[in-house]
Motif scaffolding. Structure first.
Motif, short mmCIF file in Angstrom:
data_model
loop_
_atom_site.label_atom_id
_atom_site.label_comp_id
_atom_site.label_asym_id
_atom_site.label_seq_id
_atom_site.Cartn_x
_atom_site.Cartn_y
_atom_site.Cartn_z
N ARG A 1 0.84 -1.21 0.00
CA ARG A 1 0.00 0.00 0.00
C ARG A 1 0.87 1.26 0.00
NH1 ARG A 1 -4.31 -0.80 -2.47
NH2 ARG A 1 -4.49 1.43 -2.13
N PHE A 2 1.97 1.22 0.75
CA PHE A 2 2.90 2.35 0.77
C PHE A 2 3.40 2.61 -0.65
CE2 PHE A 2 7.08 4.30 1.09
CZ PHE A 2 6.82 5.36 1.94
N GLN A 3 3.79 1.55 -1.34
CA GLN A 3 4.30 1.69 -2.71
C GLN A 3 3.23 2.27 -3.65
OE1 GLN A 3 7.64 0.96 -1.33
NE2 GLN A 3 7.61 1.30 -3.50
N LEU A 4 1.99 1.86 -3.48
CA LEU A 4 0.91 2.36 -4.34
C LEU A 4 0.49 3.79 -4.01
CD1 LEU A 4 -1.43 -0.76 -4.43
CD2 LEU A 4 -0.17 0.20 -6.36
N GLU A 5 0.44 4.13 -2.74
CA GLU A 5 -0.10 5.42 -2.32
C GLU A 5 0.95 6.50 -2.13
OE1 GLU A 5 -2.87 5.16 0.95
OE2 GLU A 5 -3.47 3.15 0.34
N ASN A 6 2.20 6.13 -1.96
CA ASN A 6 3.27 7.06 -1.67
C ASN A 6 3.62 7.90 -2.90
OD1 ASN A 6 5.66 8.26 -0.77
ND2 ASN A 6 6.86 6.45 -1.27
N SER A 7 3.42 9.18 -2.82
CA SER A 7 3.69 10.05 -3.95
C SER A 7 5.18 10.37 -4.12
CB SER A 7 2.90 11.36 -3.83
OG SER A 7 3.28 12.06 -2.65
N THR A 8 6.02 10.01 -3.15
CA THR A 8 7.46 10.32 -3.21
C THR A 8 8.26 9.21 -3.88
OG1 THR A 8 7.98 9.35 -1.07
CG2 THR A 8 7.32 11.68 -1.09
N LYS A 9 7.66 8.07 -4.15
CA LYS A 9 8.31 6.91 -4.78
C LYS A 9 9.44 6.31 -3.94
CE LYS A 9 5.62 7.29 -8.26
NZ LYS A 9 4.36 6.65 -8.05
N ARG A 10 9.41 6.54 -2.65
CA ARG A 10 10.40 5.93 -1.77
C ARG A 10 10.03 4.48 -1.51
NH1 ARG A 10 10.77 10.40 2.94
NH2 ARG A 10 12.68 9.33 3.55
N GLU A 11 11.00 3.69 -1.09
CA GLU A 11 10.78 2.28 -0.78
C GLU A 11 11.08 2.03 0.68
OE1 GLU A 11 12.32 -0.75 -3.44
OE2 GLU A 11 12.87 0.86 -4.82
N LEU A 12 10.41 1.03 1.25
CA LEU A 12 10.68 0.67 2.63
C LEU A 12 10.33 -0.77 2.90
CD1 LEU A 12 7.68 0.49 4.01
CD2 LEU A 12 7.98 2.89 4.42
N ILE A 13 10.71 -1.22 4.09
CA ILE A 13 10.30 -2.51 4.62
C ILE A 13 9.59 -2.22 5.94
CG2 ILE A 13 12.58 -2.90 5.67
CD1 ILE A 13 11.98 -5.94 5.31
N THR A 14 8.34 -2.63 6.05
CA THR A 14 7.53 -2.34 7.22
C THR A 14 7.87 -3.32 8.35
OG1 THR A 14 5.79 -1.55 5.78
CG2 THR A 14 5.17 -2.06 8.05
N ILE A 15 8.13 -2.75 9.55
CA ILE A 15 8.53 -3.59 10.68
C ILE A 15 7.65 -3.39 11.92
CG2 ILE A 15 10.93 -3.94 10.00
CD1 ILE A 15 10.75 -1.52 12.58
N HIS B 1 0.57 6.16 7.22
CA HIS B 1 -0.82 5.74 7.40
C HIS B 1 -1.46 5.60 6.02
CE1 HIS B 1 -4.71 5.43 9.51
NE2 HIS B 1 -5.17 5.99 8.41
N PRO B 2 -1.61 4.37 5.52
CA PRO B 2 -2.25 4.18 4.21
C PRO B 2 -3.76 4.40 4.28
CG PRO B 2 -1.57 2.06 5.13
CD PRO B 2 -1.12 3.12 6.09
N SER B 3 -4.31 4.85 3.17
CA SER B 3 -5.76 5.04 3.10
C SER B 3 -6.47 3.78 2.60
CB SER B 3 -6.09 6.20 2.16
OG SER B 3 -5.79 5.85 0.82
N PHE B 4 -5.71 2.89 1.97
CA PHE B 4 -6.24 1.69 1.34
C PHE B 4 -7.22 2.02 0.22
CE2 PHE B 4 -4.54 0.17 5.34
CZ PHE B 4 -3.77 -0.90 4.91
N HIS B 5 -6.98 3.17 -0.42
CA HIS B 5 -7.67 3.56 -1.66
C HIS B 5 -6.61 3.71 -2.73
CE1 HIS B 5 -11.36 4.10 0.54
NE2 HIS B 5 -10.83 5.04 1.31
N ASN B 6 -7.00 3.53 -3.96
CA ASN B 6 -6.03 3.61 -5.05
C ASN B 6 -5.78 5.05 -5.44
OD1 ASN B 6 -5.68 0.85 -5.16
ND2 ASN B 6 -7.41 0.56 -6.51
N THR B 7 -5.08 5.75 -4.58
CA THR B 7 -4.75 7.14 -4.83
C THR B 7 -3.36 7.42 -4.29
OG1 THR B 7 -5.50 9.41 -4.48
CG2 THR B 7 -5.79 7.91 -2.65
N GLN B 8 -2.66 8.35 -4.92
CA GLN B 8 -1.36 8.75 -4.41
C GLN B 8 -1.52 10.04 -3.62
OE1 GLN B 8 1.70 8.85 -7.41
NE2 GLN B 8 2.08 6.69 -7.09
N TRP B 9 -0.90 10.08 -2.46
CA TRP B 9 -1.00 11.24 -1.59
C TRP B 9 0.20 11.23 -0.63
CZ3 TRP B 9 -2.87 10.85 3.77
CH2 TRP B 9 -2.97 9.53 4.22
#
Length: 133
Positions: free
Chosen positions: A47-61, A88-96
């Protein structure tokens, strides 16, 4: 010991701060909990990858279990960094702007976010419920 949490399946080593917490079994700070498997919060990372407008990558822990708050280490140049991204993801298909905050390392995140949340819970929850077997 939880040594399986020290490296990802593709061989990336998690920061020493994370290994320090896990190695001492400091993994539950009501309402926050560390992952018990590195892919446990993969759905949130996606969800972070889909919604994140900065295109950063992470591993959730980490996850706050009573709401959709997560935290993870940033990945840059195929290395897991020390900095923690709180999101905090919105779980909607939008970038923000999914990112709520960023911290220099895991200790700073625990100090500034996890412990205050834990203190708030401790003011309303009786500790005895954690000892009833």
């Amino acid at each position: 010991m939880n040594a399986h949490l020290f490296k990802t399946t593709n061989g990336l080593l998690l920061p020493n701060a994370f290994r320090w917490f896990v190695g001492q079994n400091l993994v539950s700070f009501e309402p926050w909990h560390f992952c018990s498997q590195l892919d446990e919060f993969a759905f949130a990372t996606q969800r972070f990858q889909l919604e994140n407008s900065t295109k950063r990558e992470l591993i959730t822990i980490l996850r706050r279990h009573d709401r959709d708050d997560f935290a993870g280490f940033e990945i840059k140049d195929n290395q897991i960094c020390e900095n923690v991204i709180y999101y905090h993801p919105s779980f909607h298909n939008t970038q923000w702007n999914i990112i709520c905050g960023e911290y220099k390392n895991l200790f700073a995140f625990v100090q500034k976010v996890v412990l205050p949340d834990m203190e708030e819970w401790a003011s309303t929850e009786d500790a005895e419920e954690y000892f009833n077997d």
